[in-house]
Design a protein around this motif. Structure first.
Motif, PDB file in Angstrom:
ATOM      1  N   LYS A  32       0.833  -1.206   0.000  1.00  0.00           N
ATOM      2  CA  LYS A  32       0.000   0.000   0.000  1.00  0.00           C
ATOM      3  C   LYS A  32       0.867   1.256   0.000  1.00  0.00           C
ATOM      4  CE  LYS A  32      -4.200  -1.484   2.347  1.00  0.00           C
ATOM      5  NZ  LYS A  32      -5.034  -1.258   3.549  1.00  0.00           N
ATOM      6  N   PHE A  33       1.938   1.231   0.793  1.00  0.00           N
ATOM      7  CA  PHE A  33       2.835   2.381   0.858  1.00  0.00           C
ATOM      8  C   PHE A  33       3.439   2.671  -0.511  1.00  0.00           C
ATOM      9  CE2 PHE A  33       7.170   4.014   1.290  1.00  0.00           C
ATOM     10  CZ  PHE A  33       6.913   5.219   1.927  1.00  0.00           C
ATOM     11  N   ALA A  34       3.991   1.650  -1.145  1.00  0.00           N
ATOM     12  CA  ALA A  34       4.628   1.861  -2.450  1.00  0.00           C
ATOM     13  C   ALA A  34       3.626   2.377  -3.473  1.00  0.00           C
ATOM     14  CB  ALA A  34       5.261   0.561  -2.937  1.00  0.00           C
ATOM     15  N   ARG A  35       2.459   1.755  -3.532  1.00  0.00           N
ATOM     16  CA  ARG A  35       1.452   2.178  -4.509  1.00  0.00           C
ATOM     17  C   ARG A  35       0.980   3.605  -4.252  1.00  0.00           C
ATOM     18  NH1 ARG A  35      -1.955  -3.456  -4.492  1.00  0.00           N
ATOM     19  NH2 ARG A  35      -0.708  -4.540  -6.077  1.00  0.00           N
ATOM     20  N   SER A  36       0.729   3.934  -2.996  1.00  0.00           N
ATOM     21  CA  SER A  36       0.250   5.282  -2.666  1.00  0.00           C
ATOM     22  C   SER A  36       1.322   6.328  -2.924  1.00  0.00           C
ATOM     23  CB  SER A  36      -0.180   5.348  -1.199  1.00  0.00           C
ATOM     24  OG  SER A  36      -1.282   4.498  -0.970  1.00  0.00           O
ATOM     25  N   MET A  37       2.560   5.990  -2.607  1.00  0.00           N
ATOM     26  CA  MET A  37       3.642   6.958  -2.793  1.00  0.00           C
ATOM     27  C   MET A  37       3.938   7.199  -4.265  1.00  0.00           C
ATOM     28  SD  MET A  37       4.297   8.272   0.053  1.00  0.00           S
ATOM     29  CE  MET A  37       5.823   9.149  -0.253  1.00  0.00           C
ATOM     30  N   ILE A  38       3.724   6.201  -5.109  1.00  0.00           N
ATOM     31  CA  ILE A  38       3.904   6.418  -6.548  1.00  0.00           C
ATOM     32  C   ILE A  38       2.948   7.520  -7.008  1.00  0.00           C
ATOM     33  CG2 ILE A  38       3.530   5.403  -8.842  1.00  0.00           C
ATOM     34  CD1 ILE A  38       4.646   2.747  -7.643  1.00  0.00           C
ATOM     35  N   VAL A  39       1.704   7.416  -6.606  1.00  0.00           N
ATOM     36  CA  VAL A  39       0.702   8.422  -6.982  1.00  0.00           C
ATOM     37  C   VAL A  39       1.082   9.786  -6.389  1.00  0.00           C
ATOM     38  CG1 VAL A  39      -1.724   9.098  -6.736  1.00  0.00           C
ATOM     39  CG2 VAL A  39      -1.129   6.713  -7.194  1.00  0.00           C
ATOM     40  N   HIS A  40       1.455   9.802  -5.130  1.00  0.00           N
ATOM     41  CA  HIS A  40       1.823  11.032  -4.444  1.00  0.00           C
ATOM     42  C   HIS A  40       3.033  11.694  -5.116  1.00  0.00           C
ATOM     43  CE1 HIS A  40       2.564  13.735  -1.071  1.00  0.00           C
ATOM     44  NE2 HIS A  40       3.808  13.298  -1.022  1.00  0.00           N
ATOM     45  N   HIS A  41       4.048  10.895  -5.412  1.00  0.00           N
ATOM     46  CA  HIS A  41       5.242  11.432  -6.053  1.00  0.00           C
ATOM     47  C   HIS A  41       4.945  11.916  -7.474  1.00  0.00           C
ATOM     48  CE1 HIS A  41       7.472  10.302  -2.620  1.00  0.00           C
ATOM     49  NE2 HIS A  41       8.614   9.972  -3.205  1.00  0.00           N
ATOM     50  N   GLN A  42       4.056  11.227  -8.176  1.00  0.00           N
ATOM     51  CA  GLN A  42       3.719  11.673  -9.525  1.00  0.00           C
ATOM     52  C   GLN A  42       3.055  13.038  -9.487  1.00  0.00           C
ATOM     53  OE1 GLN A  42       4.666  10.148 -12.526  1.00  0.00           O
ATOM     54  NE2 GLN A  42       4.092  12.201 -13.164  1.00  0.00           N
ATOM     55  N   ASP A  43       2.249  13.280  -8.466  1.00  0.00           N
ATOM     56  CA  ASP A  43       1.658  14.611  -8.299  1.00  0.00           C
ATOM     57  C   ASP A  43       2.756  15.656  -8.117  1.00  0.00           C
ATOM     58  OD1 ASP A  43      -0.951  13.696  -8.538  1.00  0.00           O
ATOM     59  OD2 ASP A  43      -1.306  13.626  -6.367  1.00  0.00           O
ATOM     60  N   ALA A  44       3.774  15.322  -7.337  1.00  0.00           N
ATOM     61  CA  ALA A  44       4.890  16.249  -7.124  1.00  0.00           C
ATOM     62  C   ALA A  44       5.656  16.490  -8.422  1.00  0.00           C
ATOM     63  CB  ALA A  44       5.823  15.712  -6.048  1.00  0.00           C
ATOM     64  N   VAL A  45       5.842  15.439  -9.214  1.00  0.00           N
ATOM     65  CA  VAL A  45       6.517  15.590 -10.509  1.00  0.00           C
ATOM     66  C   VAL A  45       5.708  16.528 -11.402  1.00  0.00           C
ATOM     67  CG1 VAL A  45       7.182  14.387 -12.640  1.00  0.00           C
ATOM     68  CG2 VAL A  45       7.749  13.392 -10.418  1.00  0.00           C
ATOM     69  N   ASN A  46       4.405  16.345 -11.436  1.00  0.00           N
ATOM     70  CA  ASN A  46       3.538  17.192 -12.255  1.00  0.00           C
ATOM     71  C   ASN A  46       3.596  18.653 -11.799  1.00  0.00           C
ATOM     72  OD1 ASN A  46       2.816  14.844 -13.582  1.00  0.00           O
ATOM     73  ND2 ASN A  46       0.842  14.660 -12.561  1.00  0.00           N
ATOM     74  N   MET A  47       3.547  18.868 -10.495  1.00  0.00           N
ATOM     75  CA  MET A  47       3.616  20.231  -9.958  1.00  0.00           C
ATOM     76  C   MET A  47       4.971  20.860 -10.269  1.00  0.00           C
ATOM     77  SD  MET A  47       1.781  19.585  -6.262  1.00  0.00           S
ATOM     78  CE  MET A  47       2.248  21.175  -5.614  1.00  0.00           C
ATOM     79  N   SER A  48       6.020  20.075 -10.122  1.00  0.00           N
ATOM     80  CA  SER A  48       7.374  20.575 -10.394  1.00  0.00           C
ATOM     81  C   SER A  48       7.541  20.941 -11.856  1.00  0.00           C
ATOM     82  CB  SER A  48       8.410  19.525  -9.993  1.00  0.00           C
ATOM     83  OG  SER A  48       8.366  19.304  -8.611  1.00  0.00           O
ATOM     84  N   SER A  49       6.985  20.127 -12.713  1.00  0.00           N
ATOM     85  CA  SER A  49       7.072  20.386 -14.144  1.00  0.00           C
ATOM     86  C   SER A  49       6.353  21.683 -14.507  1.00  0.00           C
ATOM     87  CB  SER A  49       6.473  19.213 -14.920  1.00  0.00           C
ATOM     88  OG  SER A  49       6.508  19.453 -16.298  1.00  0.00           O
ATOM     89  N   ALA A  50       5.185  21.889 -13.910  1.00  0.00           N
ATOM     90  CA  ALA A  50       4.430  23.122 -14.169  1.00  0.00           C
ATOM     91  C   ALA A  50       5.218  24.340 -13.684  1.00  0.00           C
ATOM     92  CB  ALA A  50       3.068  23.062 -13.492  1.00  0.00           C
ATOM     93  N   GLN A  51       5.822  24.229 -12.509  1.00  0.00           N
ATOM     94  CA  GLN A  51       6.608  25.343 -11.968  1.00  0.00           C
ATOM     95  C   GLN A  51       7.831  25.607 -12.846  1.00  0.00           C
ATOM     96  OE1 GLN A  51       6.238  27.672  -9.841  1.00  0.00           O
ATOM     97  NE2 GLN A  51       8.324  28.451  -9.764  1.00  0.00           N
ATOM     98  N   ALA A  52       8.512  24.547 -13.248  1.00  0.00           N
ATOM     99  CA  ALA A  52       9.713  24.722 -14.071  1.00  0.00           C
ATOM    100  C   ALA A  52       9.378  25.371 -15.412  1.00  0.00           C
ATOM    101  CB  ALA A  52      10.393  23.376 -14.283  1.00  0.00           C
ATOM    102  N   GLY A  53       8.201  25.088 -15.925  1.00  0.00           N
ATOM    103  CA  GLY A  53       7.814  25.640 -17.224  1.00  0.00           C
ATOM    104  C   GLY A  53       7.202  27.022 -17.169  1.00  0.00           C
ATOM    105  N   LYS A  54       6.600  27.375 -16.043  1.00  0.00           N
ATOM    106  CA  LYS A  54       5.868  28.638 -15.973  1.00  0.00           C
ATOM    107  C   LYS A  54       6.353  29.594 -14.891  1.00  0.00           C
ATOM    108  CE  LYS A  54       1.641  26.418 -17.595  1.00  0.00           C
ATOM    109  NZ  LYS A  54       0.274  26.035 -17.254  1.00  0.00           N
ATOM    110  N   GLY A  55       7.206  29.089 -14.006  1.00  0.00           N
ATOM    111  CA  GLY A  55       7.646  29.918 -12.891  1.00  0.00           C
ATOM    112  C   GLY A  55       8.547  31.060 -13.330  1.00  0.00           C
ATOM    113  N   LYS A  56       8.519  32.122 -12.560  1.00  0.00           N
ATOM    114  CA  LYS A  56       9.326  33.312 -12.866  1.00  0.00           C
ATOM    115  C   LYS A  56      10.589  33.374 -12.006  1.00  0.00           C
ATOM    116  CE  LYS A  56       8.998  38.333 -13.165  1.00  0.00           C
ATOM    117  NZ  LYS A  56       8.109  39.493 -13.019  1.00  0.00           N
TER     118      LYS A  56
END
Length: 102
Positions: free
Chosen positions: A38-62
């Motif tokens: 459960k930990f591994a599966r949940s953390m994959i989803v959680h980390h993917q959210d962080a990757v998505n947020m990071s990607s948005a910041q890297a592309g649009k952040g000032k």
């Protein structure tokens, strides 16, 4: 039925499900239990959210500092996602929560 009674029944059902899954894992003499999976599966989803947020910041952040931090976080999270996916795969388990993959 009251909400707290329903929640109690749901919790009891979840504990029973976990106990059955743990019994199956123990019977199979595995090096992990249902909590590990459960930990591994949940953390994959959680980390993917962080990757998505990071990607948005890297592309649009000032702010250069925040963009740099976002890129570092994204890379770290991708590495951890890969590690957790490998851990599951090495045990013949699926990445999704749809059963134990056994």
């Amino acid at each position: 039925m009251k909400t707290n009674e329903l929640n109690g029944l749901i919790e009891a059902a979840n504990r029973l499900k976990d106990a059955i899954e743990n019994a199956n894992l123990k019977a199979a003499d595995k090096d992990y239990n249902v909590q590990d999976v459960k930990f591994a599966r949940s953390m994959i989803v959680h980390h993917q959210d962080a990757v998505n947020m990071s990607s948005a910041q890297a592309g649009k952040g000032k702010n250069e500092e925040m963009v740099k931090l976002a890129k570092a976080i994204g890379q770290a999270q991708k590495g951890e996602i890969a590690q957790m996916k490998k851990w599951l795969k090495d045990r013949g388990l699926s990445e999704s929560g749809g059963g134990m993959g056994m």
